[in-house]
Write an enzyme that holds these catalytic residues in place. Structure first.
Site, PDB file in Angstrom:
ATOM      1  N   MET A  92       7.049   4.391  -1.035  1.00 40.26           N
ATOM      2  CA  MET A  92       6.522   3.093  -0.619  1.00 40.26           C
ATOM      3  C   MET A  92       5.283   3.224   0.259  1.00 40.26           C
ATOM      4  SD  MET A  92       8.263   0.132   1.782  1.00 40.26           S
ATOM      5  CE  MET A  92       7.588   0.824   3.311  1.00 40.26           C
ATOM      6  N   TYR A  93       5.203   4.265   1.060  1.00 42.00           N
ATOM      7  CA  TYR A  93       4.119   4.385   2.034  1.00 42.00           C
ATOM      8  C   TYR A  93       2.785   4.581   1.330  1.00 42.00           C
ATOM      9  CZ  TYR A  93       7.995   5.288   5.313  1.00 42.00           C
ATOM     10  OH  TYR A  93       9.149   5.209   6.053  1.00 42.00           O
ATOM     11  N   GLY A  94       2.002   3.513   1.318  1.00 42.21           N
ATOM     12  CA  GLY A  94       0.710   3.564   0.648  1.00 42.21           C
ATOM     13  C   GLY A  94       0.835   3.785  -0.844  1.00 42.21           C
ATOM     14  N   LYS A 114      11.797   8.893   0.167  1.00 41.45           N
ATOM     15  CA  LYS A 114      12.678   7.758  -0.138  1.00 41.45           C
ATOM     16  C   LYS A 114      12.278   7.118  -1.460  1.00 41.45           C
ATOM     17  CE  LYS A 114      12.484   6.721   4.810  1.00 41.45           C
ATOM     18  NZ  LYS A 114      11.128   7.322   4.998  1.00 41.45           N
TER      19      LYS A 114
END
Length: 283
Positions: A52-54, A79
């Site tokens: 999800m991060y970026g 994740k």
């Protein structure tokens, strides 16, 4: 602290919001490399990221940082999105994460939060990934007590080795029910935003005279004091995020802070534990 028998340094490296700004990538990469270099022979440094991060940018940055250290000396966490947590899609998402991270396995793979797919299906996919060697262990994130209890009723659900949730001096809600449940089941905590993103979450820690005094008495910053508080039970991994190498070193140094019983009591009196159930705080 330990996760599934692995000894982990109690303060790791968070990477949320990292990797997005091209102009900051060298600074961010340096900060991660400096942090990872602090690993020792008895405890691995954890680095926490997510697809999800970026939308993968953080994992790419972490992948570059891993080039400077032996892979076996790092505890690597990522994740999966809930909507990718099906038996069909999870292996694909995991494969893409491994490519971005430039590694062939994760130490820990987390379901980022609860979703529409049945937990039994997700657990089955995670177990298959573990059996294949692509992950060593798996856990969850942003699970409240009811979620954990449901997970424990799913076949192989008790193979979950950790729960990652928001936890800091200004967000103590999990201490009422979730944290006691986790301790009873011997499930360690990963605390994200352990310094409450500075004062950006509405706290006034930096101007608190009590925290200032105690921090000054120990020749540390208020931020370091907040980290020491988060890991005080020796069963918690805190993952503060910083793009500044000096701040990273200061964060890691906070693991050595030892307060007196009276100082802990003073902080607890100023920021009391919850006396009733609270909704799980999520960022």
């Amino acid at each position: 602290m330990e996760i599934a028998g692995e000894k982990i340094f109690p303060i790791g490296l968070g990477t949320w919001h990292m990797g997005d700004d091209v102009d900051k990538r060298i600074q961010e990469l340096t900060a991660l490399q400096v942090g990872l270099a602090q690993t020792n022979s008895t405890e691995k440094i954890a680095i926490d990221t997510a697809e999800m991060y970026g939308e993968g940018n953080s994992e790419k940055l972490v992948g570059r940082a891993l080039h400077t250290i032996a892979r076996e000396n790092v505890y690597l966490i990522s994740k999966v999105y809930p909507w990718n947590a099906s038996k069909r899609q999870l292996p694909r998402s995991l494969e893409e994460s491994l490519k971005r991270l430039q590694t062939d396995y994760l130490d820990l793979y987390l379901l980022h939060w609860t979703g529409e797919f049945p937990l039994a299906e997700t657990v089955s996919a995670l177990q298959a990934a573990k059996k294949s060697g692509y992950i060593k262990n798996w856990g969850v994130s942003n699970f409240d007590v009811a979620d954990m209890q449901e997970l424990w009723q799913v076949p192989d659900g008790q193979n979950c080795v950790v729960n990652e949730v928001l936890y800091n001096l200004g967000s103590r809600g999990i201490e009422f029910d979730l944290l006691p449940w986790m301790k009873k089941q011997q499930v360690p905590l990963i605390a994200y935003s352990p310094i409450a993103q500075g004062d950006r979450l509405g706290n006034q820690f930096l101007s608190d005279d009590l925290l200032q005094r105690i921090a000054s008495d120990h020749f540390v910053s208020v931020f370091q004091l907040l980290l020491a508080w988060a890991i005080r039970d020796e069963k918690t991994l805190a993952i503060p995020q910083s793009s500044n190498k000096d701040h990273v070193l200061a964060n890691l140094a906070a693991a050595k802070i030892q307060l007196s019983h009276q100082e802990w009591q003073e902080i607890a009196a100023r920021y009391p534990a919850p006396t009733k159930k609270q909704p799980l705080a999520v960022l």
